[in-house]
Write a protein that holds these residues in place. Structure first.
Motif, PDB file in Angstrom:
ATOM      1  N   VAL A 126     -83.082 -58.790  16.646  1.00 38.76           N
ATOM      2  CA  VAL A 126     -83.459 -58.566  18.050  1.00 38.76           C
ATOM      3  C   VAL A 126     -83.861 -59.888  18.714  1.00 38.76           C
ATOM      4  CG1 VAL A 126     -85.186 -57.473  19.548  1.00 38.76           C
ATOM      5  CG2 VAL A 126     -84.095 -56.155  17.726  1.00 38.76           C
ATOM      6  N   ILE A 127     -84.664 -60.683  18.037  1.00 36.47           N
ATOM      7  CA  ILE A 127     -85.094 -61.969  18.599  1.00 36.47           C
ATOM      8  C   ILE A 127     -83.897 -62.893  18.801  1.00 36.47           C
ATOM      9  CG2 ILE A 127     -86.401 -64.072  18.075  1.00 36.47           C
ATOM     10  CD1 ILE A 127     -88.523 -62.216  16.801  1.00 36.47           C
ATOM     11  N   THR A 128     -82.982 -62.914  17.843  1.00 36.14           N
ATOM     12  CA  THR A 128     -81.783 -63.737  17.970  1.00 36.14           C
ATOM     13  C   THR A 128     -80.937 -63.288  19.159  1.00 36.14           C
ATOM     14  OG1 THR A 128     -81.754 -64.114  15.584  1.00 36.14           O
ATOM     15  CG2 THR A 128     -79.704 -64.523  16.781  1.00 36.14           C
ATOM     16  N   ALA A 129     -80.783 -61.995  19.335  1.00 36.46           N
ATOM     17  CA  ALA A 129     -80.001 -61.475  20.459  1.00 36.46           C
ATOM     18  C   ALA A 129     -80.645 -61.857  21.788  1.00 36.46           C
ATOM     19  CB  ALA A 129     -79.863 -59.955  20.347  1.00 36.46           C
ATOM     20  N   ILE A 130     -81.951 -61.746  21.886  1.00 30.02           N
ATOM     21  CA  ILE A 130     -82.659 -62.120  23.119  1.00 30.02           C
ATOM     22  C   ILE A 130     -82.503 -63.616  23.374  1.00 30.02           C
ATOM     23  CG2 ILE A 130     -84.939 -62.338  24.177  1.00 30.02           C
ATOM     24  CD1 ILE A 130     -85.658 -59.676  22.770  1.00 30.02           C
ATOM     25  N   PHE A 131     -82.681 -64.415  22.323  1.00 30.77           N
ATOM     26  CA  PHE A 131     -82.546 -65.866  22.453  1.00 30.77           C
ATOM     27  C   PHE A 131     -81.138 -66.248  22.900  1.00 30.77           C
ATOM     28  CE2 PHE A 131     -81.424 -69.985  20.563  1.00 30.77           C
ATOM     29  CZ  PHE A 131     -82.366 -70.786  21.179  1.00 30.77           C
ATOM     30  N   MET A 132     -80.130 -65.612  22.333  1.00 33.71           N
ATOM     31  CA  MET A 132     -78.747 -65.917  22.703  1.00 33.71           C
ATOM     32  C   MET A 132     -78.462 -65.507  24.147  1.00 33.71           C
ATOM     33  SD  MET A 132     -76.639 -65.080  19.229  1.00 33.71           S
ATOM     34  CE  MET A 132     -75.085 -65.598  19.918  1.00 33.71           C
ATOM     35  N   ALA A 133     -78.995 -64.373  24.575  1.00 33.07           N
ATOM     36  CA  ALA A 133     -78.791 -63.928  25.959  1.00 33.07           C
ATOM     37  C   ALA A 133     -79.417 -64.922  26.934  1.00 33.07           C
ATOM     38  CB  ALA A 133     -79.382 -62.536  26.156  1.00 33.07           C
ATOM     39  N   GLU A 192     -86.995 -55.050   5.819  1.00 28.50           N
ATOM     40  CA  GLU A 192     -86.118 -54.444   6.810  1.00 28.50           C
ATOM     41  C   GLU A 192     -86.646 -54.684   8.219  1.00 28.50           C
ATOM     42  OE1 GLU A 192     -84.156 -50.647   4.505  1.00 28.50           O
ATOM     43  OE2 GLU A 192     -86.208 -50.456   5.257  1.00 28.50           O
ATOM     44  N   LYS A 193     -87.952 -54.526   8.391  1.00 30.34           N
ATOM     45  CA  LYS A 193     -88.552 -54.775   9.709  1.00 30.34           C
ATOM     46  C   LYS A 193     -88.343 -56.230  10.123  1.00 30.34           C
ATOM     47  CE  LYS A 193     -92.128 -51.233   9.400  1.00 30.34           C
ATOM     48  NZ  LYS A 193     -93.563 -50.957   9.284  1.00 30.34           N
ATOM     49  N   ALA A 194     -88.534 -57.144   9.201  1.00 30.64           N
ATOM     50  CA  ALA A 194     -88.339 -58.564   9.506  1.00 30.64           C
ATOM     51  C   ALA A 194     -86.879 -58.837   9.843  1.00 30.64           C
ATOM     52  CB  ALA A 194     -88.784 -59.420   8.322  1.00 30.64           C
ATOM     53  N   PHE A 195     -85.953 -58.239   9.090  1.00 33.71           N
ATOM     54  CA  PHE A 195     -84.532 -58.424   9.338  1.00 33.71           C
ATOM     55  C   PHE A 195     -84.140 -57.922  10.720  1.00 33.71           C
ATOM     56  CE2 PHE A 195     -80.188 -56.671   9.097  1.00 33.71           C
ATOM     57  CZ  PHE A 195     -79.491 -57.842   8.875  1.00 33.71           C
ATOM     58  N   TYR A 196     -84.520 -56.690  11.036  1.00 31.33           N
ATOM     59  CA  TYR A 196     -84.181 -56.121  12.339  1.00 31.33           C
ATOM     60  C   TYR A 196     -84.885 -56.872  13.464  1.00 31.33           C
ATOM     61  CZ  TYR A 196     -82.003 -52.323   9.742  1.00 31.33           C
ATOM     62  OH  TYR A 196     -81.206 -51.597   8.905  1.00 31.33           O
ATOM     63  N   GLY A 197     -86.102 -57.286  13.221  1.00 28.88           N
ATOM     64  CA  GLY A 197     -86.818 -58.081  14.218  1.00 28.88           C
ATOM     65  C   GLY A 197     -86.120 -59.402  14.479  1.00 28.88           C
ATOM     66  N   ALA A 198     -85.639 -60.028  13.406  1.00 29.06           N
ATOM     67  CA  ALA A 198     -84.915 -61.298  13.553  1.00 29.06           C
ATOM     68  C   ALA A 198     -83.632 -61.100  14.344  1.00 29.06           C
ATOM     69  CB  ALA A 198     -84.618 -61.894  12.186  1.00 29.06           C
TER      70      ALA A 198
END
Length: 109
Positions: free
Chosen positions: A33-40, A25-31
């Motif tokens: 968040v990282i994807t959202a930051i990368f897309m922004a 779950e931590k890895a999923f949520y972390g992914a």
């Protein structure tokens, strides 16, 4: 009182659940968040690059307009220089005679 105890039990259950995220779950949520930051960041980069390209297009269009104006000015000057009256005056001043068969029209493209 019973409402408070239910609320307290619910709060404890939520806190326990939040504290015990599994590694997946931590890895999923972390992914996420990282994807959202990368897309922004990617969107901001693409927008700034788009603005640069638009400014370059505007500059090139301005250069083209200036070159077109220069070309039109040159065509106008050629037309003025090749007028029959002007050529006849220059020939007369130079003591030459004009032979209409030797005069040709210049066409500009």
């Amino acid at each position: 009182m019973p409402n408070e105890s239910k609320r307290e039990v619910l709060t404890q259950a939520l806190q326990k659940r939040i504290r015990t995220f599994t590694r997946i779950e931590k890895a999923f949520y972390g992914a996420i968040v990282i994807t959202a930051i990368f897309m922004a960041i990617s969107i901001i980069y693409l927008q700034s690059r788009n603005m640069q390209v638009q400014q370059e297009i505007i500059r090139l269009n301005s250069d083209i307009s200036g070159a077109q104006t220069d070309l039109n000015d040159a065509k106008q000057e050629v037309n003025e220089l090749s007028r029959y009256e002007r050529i006849a005056k220059i020939a007369k001043d130079a003591g030459l005679s004009i032979q209409n068969d030797n005069i040709q029209n210049v066409e500009l493209e």
